[in-house]
Design a protein around this motif. Structure first.
Motif, PDB file in Angstrom:
ATOM      1  N   UNK A 108       0.847  -1.188   0.000  1.00 44.23           N
ATOM      2  CA  UNK A 108       0.000   0.000   0.000  1.00 44.23           C
ATOM      3  C   UNK A 108       0.880   1.234   0.000  1.00 44.23           C
ATOM      4  N   UNK A 109       0.618   2.138  -0.922  1.00 42.97           N
ATOM      5  CA  UNK A 109       1.384   3.380  -1.000  1.00 42.97           C
ATOM      6  C   UNK A 109       0.983   4.301   0.145  1.00 42.97           C
ATOM      7  N   UNK A 110       1.879   5.204   0.491  1.00 44.93           N
ATOM      8  CA  UNK A 110       1.561   6.259   1.456  1.00 44.93           C
ATOM      9  C   UNK A 110       0.494   7.179   0.858  1.00 44.93           C
ATOM     10  N   UNK A 111      -0.296   7.847   1.691  1.00 42.53           N
ATOM     11  CA  UNK A 111      -1.241   8.833   1.144  1.00 42.53           C
ATOM     12  C   UNK A 111      -0.499   9.862   0.290  1.00 42.53           C
ATOM     13  N   UNK A 112      -1.130  10.353  -0.786  1.00 43.51           N
ATOM     14  CA  UNK A 112      -0.444  11.279  -1.688  1.00 43.51           C
ATOM     15  C   UNK A 112      -0.145  12.633  -1.036  1.00 43.51           C
ATOM     16  N   UNK A 160      -4.451  22.501  -8.696  1.00 47.83           N
ATOM     17  CA  UNK A 160      -5.741  21.812  -8.517  1.00 47.83           C
ATOM     18  C   UNK A 160      -5.656  20.853  -7.334  1.00 47.83           C
ATOM     19  N   UNK A 198      -5.257  17.193  -9.156  1.00 49.26           N
ATOM     20  CA  UNK A 198      -5.383  17.134 -10.612  1.00 49.26           C
ATOM     21  C   UNK A 198      -4.017  17.284 -11.242  1.00 49.26           C
ATOM     22  N   UNK A 199      -3.870  16.817 -12.475  1.00 52.76           N
ATOM     23  CA  UNK A 199      -2.565  16.812 -13.132  1.00 52.76           C
ATOM     24  C   UNK A 199      -2.491  17.822 -14.265  1.00 52.76           C
ATOM     25  N   UNK A 203      -8.406  13.574  -9.445  1.00 54.73           N
ATOM     26  CA  UNK A 203      -8.214  12.276  -8.795  1.00 54.73           C
ATOM     27  C   UNK A 203      -8.575  12.412  -7.332  1.00 54.73           C
ATOM     28  N   UNK A 219      -8.311  10.111  -3.788  1.00 55.78           N
ATOM     29  CA  UNK A 219      -7.985   8.886  -3.061  1.00 55.78           C
ATOM     30  C   UNK A 219      -8.708   8.964  -1.732  1.00 55.78           C
ATOM     31  N   UNK A 259      -9.295   7.385   2.010  1.00 57.77           N
ATOM     32  CA  UNK A 259      -8.773   6.559   3.102  1.00 57.77           C
ATOM     33  C   UNK A 259      -9.842   6.454   4.186  1.00 57.77           C
ATOM     34  N   UNK A 277      -6.456   2.582   2.261  1.00 59.68           N
ATOM     35  CA  UNK A 277      -6.945   3.060   0.969  1.00 59.68           C
ATOM     36  C   UNK A 277      -8.186   2.247   0.612  1.00 59.68           C
ATOM     37  N   UNK A 308     -10.445   4.777  -5.076  1.00 63.97           N
ATOM     38  CA  UNK A 308      -9.639   5.617  -5.966  1.00 63.97           C
ATOM     39  C   UNK A 308     -10.536   6.059  -7.096  1.00 63.97           C
ATOM     40  N   UNK A 309     -10.530   7.335  -7.396  1.00 62.19           N
ATOM     41  CA  UNK A 309     -11.330   7.789  -8.535  1.00 62.19           C
ATOM     42  C   UNK A 309     -10.545   8.740  -9.410  1.00 62.19           C
TER      43      UNK A 309
END
Lengths: 263, 263
Positions: free
Chosen positions: B115-119, B166, B229-230, B240, B242, B244, B250, B253-254
């Protein structure tokens, strides 16, 4: 017409039907590559749309179609001024294989108002590594169609040194001269080895659902594929791929949800 | 049955048809919230499925349905042992409003393999801020159904201090006692103010397509929504989120693609 254009051609039969021929050259060892199948489907959807570009594509992978004749069914859901919505199905022997929702629009070549930095730096192309050609008996015919140069640690798993994180990064272009376009991007977003390999996963990792967005038309030259994942749990993993063109512009974003292979 | 369960209820008419009643309490100032509409649709899809959980949902937002009676049409595409695939349509006055592809499966409560760390880190709840209640004439009835506490910089745009990126981050729970479940998560992934507001965007930002994946069943308590957002370009932006749960897991994810408002 390039070899890839030909391999993804969709011949209009009537308003809602297209004939396609799935090319054995895009096999990943039996099943055909999901990105290739999306490219084929998108040819039909875009042909049937009043808009020029597939800006959003969601695909459910129901079955693994075989090389050979297949059919696309395209149903227009709504055609608006900004965007058109379609449902599409790839059928083989009248059995649905892939189900898609595609939103088309017409993108303009403008400077972004905001663009994030790439999620991960890439070493220069000359420091990246090619994979050895697969054994013919592997059936991995797709490797002959594309050229990929990998960020070395992300293929450490090949020599039993996985990084321990789901990741894969590579430069990508078609083996035959072909400028990247939205169909090449459809192939690109599913071209990396499953990111789960880098976290110790093994075996075929079938995609269940993949959604990708076309964000800009790519410039000629190499694409950069930056793949990662956030969670591997209960046999499921996610794979995100951000695609940059040769100018560094973000041109495509994908996320797929897939099953971890059994090794 | 909680108030939210009731507002998202789908009554089976026959194998492929469900009656629903769209609740005026989930309005975002005229149109109904997209996450709420997905929750309604998923009630019908899961009821019709041999599996318990909506693991992957892709939705195209064709129109903005009004509060009141509507209908769900559910078409089974393939029911496998691991996953079942369905197409679903939300109709009002026989006109398709939302088109969905939903993959259902049955998730098990197991420890993740990775599991990745929160972004992004989140300040503690007590340092987060509630938004003032919207003016009744705004029609933002959804604010009464949910409780959100925002990471302060990400709502700086409200006092004309957007961060320039964003982003949007908040703690989230239902206003009435209700443990989070997959339907609450469907609401949660579209509950943040558009991330583009924080980058200077204004006005209604209609979602064109949203795909989200349920990754685990959430524990009781507050959810954390981490939105980003990217790319903002040519009138389009991605968002996006995420999600938790209260244990940090997690759970969803959207990513959505939406249009920038005209201000």
């Amino acid at each position: 017409m390039t070899k890839f254009d030909e391999a993804t051609q969709a011949i209009r039969v009537d308003e809602t039907t297209y004939d396609v021929c799935l090319d054995p050259g895009y096999s990943i060892g039996g099943p055909l590559n999901g990105g290739y199948l999306m490219a084929v489907a998108l040819r039909a959807v875009v042909d049937a749309s009043p808009h020029a570009h597939p800006v959003s594509t969601s695909a459910q992978f129901l079955k693994a179609p075989r090389p050979g004749p297949a059919r696309m069914r395209v149903e227009q859901l709504k055609a608006g001024k900004t965007a058109a919505f379609a449902r599409a199905t790839l059928l083989q022997d009248d059995v649905p294989q892939i189900e898609l929702l595609v939103t088309t629009a017409t993108l303009n070549d403008v400077e972004p108002d905001y663009s994030a930095e790439p999620p991960h730096p890439m070493p220069p192309l000359e420091e990246c590594v090619r994979l050895p050609a697969p054994k013919p008996e592997s059936g991995m015919t797709i490797n002959a169609q594309v050229e990929m140069a990998f960020d070395p640690p992300t293929i450490g798993w090949l020599s039993r040194r996985p990084t321990g994180r789901p990741e894969a990064r590579a430069y990508f272009r078609m083996a035959e001269p072909q400028d990247p376009d939205p169909y090449v991007l459809a192939l690109a977003v599913d071209a990396l080895p499953p990111v789960v390999f880098s976290a110790g996963g093994k075996g075929w990792a079938p995609t269940v659902e993949l959604t990708w967005h076309l964000r800009a038309l790519p410039a000629p030259g190499w694409l950069t594929l930056l793949g990662s994942g956030r969670l591997i749990a209960d046999g499921w993993f996610d794979e995100e791929v951000e695609v940059r063109d040769s100018t560094g512009r973000l041109v495509a974003q994908s996320r797929q949800i897939a099953r971890v292979g059994r090794g």
